[in-house]
Design a protein around this motif. Structure first.
Motif, PDB file in Angstrom:
ATOM      1  N   TYR A 285       0.606  -1.172  -0.167  1.00 49.10           N
ATOM      2  CA  TYR A 285       0.014  -0.136  -0.311  1.00 49.10           C
ATOM      3  C   TYR A 285       0.950   1.133  -0.170  1.00 49.10           C
ATOM      4  O   TYR A 285       0.440   2.216  -0.611  1.00 49.10           O
ATOM      5  CB  TYR A 285      -1.085  -0.130   1.210  1.00 49.10           C
ATOM      6  N   THR A 302      -8.351  -2.500  -5.005  1.00 47.41           N
ATOM      7  CA  THR A 302      -7.654  -3.415  -4.043  1.00 47.41           C
ATOM      8  C   THR A 302      -8.624  -3.861  -2.795  1.00 47.41           C
ATOM      9  O   THR A 302      -8.471  -5.036  -2.567  1.00 47.41           O
ATOM     10  CB  THR A 302      -6.343  -2.821  -3.280  1.00 47.41           C
ATOM     11  N   GLY A 306     -10.304  -6.614  -5.196  1.00 47.52           N
ATOM     12  CA  GLY A 306      -9.470  -7.464  -4.735  1.00 47.52           C
ATOM     13  C   GLY A 306     -10.110  -8.667  -3.846  1.00 47.52           C
ATOM     14  O   GLY A 306      -9.790  -9.881  -4.050  1.00 47.52           O
ATOM     15  N   ILE A 361      -3.461  -6.982  -9.114  1.00 44.70           N
ATOM     16  CA  ILE A 361      -4.517  -7.301  -7.919  1.00 44.70           C
ATOM     17  C   ILE A 361      -5.167  -8.663  -8.240  1.00 44.70           C
ATOM     18  O   ILE A 361      -5.513  -9.367  -7.401  1.00 44.70           O
ATOM     19  CB  ILE A 361      -5.391  -6.133  -7.623  1.00 44.70           C
TER      20      ILE A 361
END
Length: 458
Positions: A285, A302, A306, A361
């Motif tokens: 991140y 994400t 994700g 991702i």
């Protein structure tokens, strides 16, 4: 075809998801998943956007070590009675509520801080949240197992996982959206308020029936032998010794008794299987932030997309295990993890390309979900039914310990070598896991047919 009662058997089977113990796990799963990202990727995103150096951010991953050593106090959660709370709520509900109170207090404490000038206080409150969360996990696992008969456990596990993923989405995407629209302080205050979901569930559901500790210990031959040998000693010495032998010693001796010296290799394999993923997690991140992606983009790609990919990977992993057995898919999961982690190095070299972020991702979460599904099946197959809670707590803790420890140095590696070299190094850490997965497949997994998987004692 319909049953004699006029109901279709599939309808009868699906009714299990309407049972109150099963529905309760949906909300307890949410309560378990909510705090996890708030002391990991969501917190590291907040720290980086506040200007905290990546070296310091890397060390924050060590907070996750509390999840990795929870087996140390699992026997205490199992046996120790909390003053007043246990008398009012029972053993399991009292510990769940205590853990949730720590989570709420820690999140409110975090919401009052400025990471740039109060980094030490941020670390202390994050530790408070992680300790409360790990304690809640121990109590929820025991509550789930004791709340319903065996044939309902699969449904309870399914609703728990759905709720857990919902908690992850809220603590990931939800928290980032709130931080983008308002502030990080407001975001963490809202997350603290959502802790009430688990608290209300605990207060509404009854305490499951449970055999008294003394009765459970009395069934252990080693405990009975100790009590015979310790006649004449003070009562507290005999009680403490019986508890330690029954709750701590016996589960370990059982595992080594079943697998002999091969148990050491299995424990090593458990410790390194997820090491590549966990070692790189603390820097993913900060990489997104440093590449210039917005909080909204990070949240959508994400945390929402994700998580969906992770669920899909888990479903694929489950199907592949049924079709091909645990051994082959352990090797596939380890290999996929190494290859997809290299994509982060590609992303770091290519810059802020939205399509490449999505591709990274997709690969990372599909492999993560697949590897998690097969590894949970593997750990479950190692666990003795007589010591489920303690042995599984040991395995699941050991699974994350080495990776999270190494993750703490991630910031120093990034500062010294850059993001691309860091992710290549993290991927290389997964190569021994591939080799050991081959060893486990060949020497410890017996797969007599496509519908049966078991482990042999070497």
């Amino acid at each position: 075809m319909p049953t004699s009662s006029g109901q279709h058997p599939w309808v009868d089977a699906l009714r299990v998801y309407l049972r109150l113990p099963v529905l309760a796990m949906l909300f307890l799963g949410f309560s378990a998943g909510l705090p996890f990202l708030l002391v990991f990727s969501t917190l590291t995103t907040w720290l980086r956007t506040s200007g905290v150096e990546v070296a310091a951010i890397g060390f924050f991953s060590w907070i996750g070590l509390l999840y990795s050593i929870k087996f140390f106090w699992a026997p205490v959660v199992d046996a120790f009675r909390l003053p007043l709370l246990t008398r009012l709520l029972g053993q399991r509900r009292s510990w769940m509520l205590a853990g949730q109170a720590l989570i709420m207090g820690g999140l409110l404490g975090l919401s009052s801080l400025d990471p740039a000038s109060q980094l030490g206080a941020v670390a202390l409150f994050a530790l408070m949240v992680a300790f409360g969360s790990a304690t809640q996990d121990i109590a929820i696992d025991a509550f789930r197992i004791e709340s319903a008969e065996d044939e309902v456990q699969a449904a309870m596990a399914s609703t728990y996982i759905i709720g857990y993923r919902g908690g992850l989405i809220m603590a990931g995407a939800g928290a980032l959206y709130l931080a983008s629209a308002f502030s990080w302080q407001v975001s963490y205050q809202c997350m603290a308020a959502l802790t009430a979901v688990g608290m209300i569930t605990v207060l509404l559901r009854p305490e499951p029936p449970r055999q008294p500790l003394a009765s459970r210990l009395a069934k252990e031959p080693r405990v009975r032998a100790f009590l015979r040998a310790s006649r004449g000693r003070p009562a507290w010495v005999r009680r403490t010794g019986a508890w330690l032998i029954g709750s701590v010693v016996c589960p370990f001796l059982d595992f080594f008794g079943r697998f002999g010296l091969g148990a050491l290799g299995l424990l090593l394999f458990i410790g390194i299987y997820r090491i590549s993923d966990l070692a790189m997690a603390s820097m993913a991140y900060p990489l997104y932030v440093d590449l210039g992606f917005s909080l909204d983009t990070i949240a959508t790609v994400t945390k929402v997309f994700g998580v969906i990919m992770s669920l899909l990977g888990g479903l694929v992993g489950g199907v592949l295990v049924v079709r091909y057995g645990i051994g082959r898919i352990l090797v596939l999961g380890a290999t996929a993890t190494v290859l997809t982690n290299l994509m982060f190095a590609w992303l770091a070299l290519s810059g802020a390309q939205h399509s490449l972020l999505v591709l990274t991702i997709v690969g990372d979460n599909l492999s993560n979900g697949l590897a998690s599904a097969v590894f949970i099946a593997f750990l479950s197959s190692l666990t003795s039914r007589a010591y489920t809670a303690t042995q599984y707590a040991l395995f699941s803790s050991l699974m994350t310990l080495p990776g999270k420890f190494l993750s703490g140095f991630g910031g120093l590696v990034v500062e010294g070598m850059g993001y691309p070299s860091f992710f290549v190094l993290a991927s290389a850490l997964g190569v021994p896991a591939i080799l050991m997965a081959l060893w486990v497949w060949r020497h410890h997994v017996r797969e007599p047919g496509k519908h049966a998987v078991s482990l042999d004692k070497p």
